[in-house]
Design a protein around this motif. Structure first.
Motif, short mmCIF file in Angstrom:
data_model
loop_
_atom_site.label_atom_id
_atom_site.label_comp_id
_atom_site.label_asym_id
_atom_site.label_seq_id
_atom_site.Cartn_x
_atom_site.Cartn_y
_atom_site.Cartn_z
N HIS A 8 0.88 -1.16 0.00
CA HIS A 8 0.00 0.00 0.00
C HIS A 8 0.91 1.21 0.00
CE1 HIS A 8 -2.84 2.95 1.66
NE2 HIS A 8 -3.72 2.23 1.00
N GLY A 9 1.07 1.81 -1.18
CA GLY A 9 2.04 2.89 -1.29
C GLY A 9 3.42 2.31 -1.09
N GLN A 18 -5.89 -5.16 5.91
CA GLN A 18 -6.64 -4.58 4.80
C GLN A 18 -8.10 -5.02 4.79
OE1 GLN A 18 -6.06 -2.61 1.95
NE2 GLN A 18 -4.34 -1.88 3.15
N ASP A 51 -10.05 -10.32 -4.35
CA ASP A 51 -9.65 -9.06 -4.96
C ASP A 51 -10.07 -9.03 -6.43
OD1 ASP A 51 -7.50 -7.44 -6.59
OD2 ASP A 51 -7.43 -6.68 -4.53
N LEU A 90 -11.88 5.47 -4.77
CA LEU A 90 -10.81 5.31 -3.78
C LEU A 90 -10.82 3.90 -3.18
CD1 LEU A 90 -10.99 8.73 -1.93
CD2 LEU A 90 -9.19 7.94 -3.48
N ALA A 91 -12.00 3.42 -2.83
CA ALA A 91 -12.12 2.09 -2.23
C ALA A 91 -11.64 1.01 -3.20
CB ALA A 91 -13.56 1.82 -1.81
N PHE A 93 -9.40 1.07 -5.47
CA PHE A 93 -7.95 0.99 -5.63
C PHE A 93 -7.22 0.83 -4.30
CE2 PHE A 93 -9.47 2.73 -9.60
CZ PHE A 93 -8.84 1.87 -10.49
N ASP A 94 -7.98 0.79 -3.20
CA ASP A 94 -7.41 0.54 -1.89
C ASP A 94 -7.55 -0.94 -1.52
OD1 ASP A 94 -6.21 1.23 0.59
OD2 ASP A 94 -8.19 1.27 1.52
N ASN A 95 -8.74 -1.47 -1.67
CA ASN A 95 -9.03 -2.87 -1.37
C ASN A 95 -10.23 -3.25 -2.24
OD1 ASN A 95 -9.90 -5.35 -0.38
ND2 ASN A 95 -9.70 -4.78 1.76
N ALA A 100 -15.11 -4.88 0.91
CA ALA A 100 -14.61 -3.51 1.09
C ALA A 100 -15.45 -2.51 0.31
CB ALA A 100 -13.15 -3.44 0.66
#
Length: 113
Positions: A8-9, A18, A51, A90-91, A93-95, A100
């Motif tokens: 993550h980053g 996560q 995912d 945002l969600a 590409f985050d999880n 999620a």
């Protein structure tokens, strides 16, 4: 990178960290999202913690999914719709798991009440 690790980053984060907090997300919502993800990927529904990108999704399909979900949520006004679209982007590409994404929708819905 092991299957239990995500990046993550610049920070390595364990998959457990996560995972969304599912205590306020209806199973039916996450299941519906899993089914929609499967439809977009032309496969069986994803598991609630699967995912989207690892299952074969890409950014174009992610945009298609977000568009479908925003249309189905129909929050009523343009501002709420824009906020949901931004939150889902945002969600995603985050999880990118159905759970999620369901949590992101539930959070937006709760904030609007």
């Amino acid at each position: 990178m092991s299957s239990q690790q995500l990046y993550h980053g610049d920070t390595e984060v364990s998959r457990k960290e996560q995972q969304p907090a599912m205590d306020h997300v209806p199973d039916a919502l996450a299941t519906a999202i899993a089914r929609e993800m499967g439809n977009i990927l032309v496969r069986q529904p994803l598991g609630l913690m699967d995912d989207f990108f690892l299952a074969g999704g890409d950014s174009s399909r992610a945009v298609e999914l977000i568009t479908r979900l925003v249309e189905r949520c129909a929050l009523g006004d343009a501002e709420a719709t824009d906020q949901l679209h931004a939150a889902l982007t945002l969600a995603m590409f985050d999880n990118a798991s159905p759970a999620a994404i369901a949590e992101a929708i539930a959070k937006q819905t709760i904030e609007r009440s």
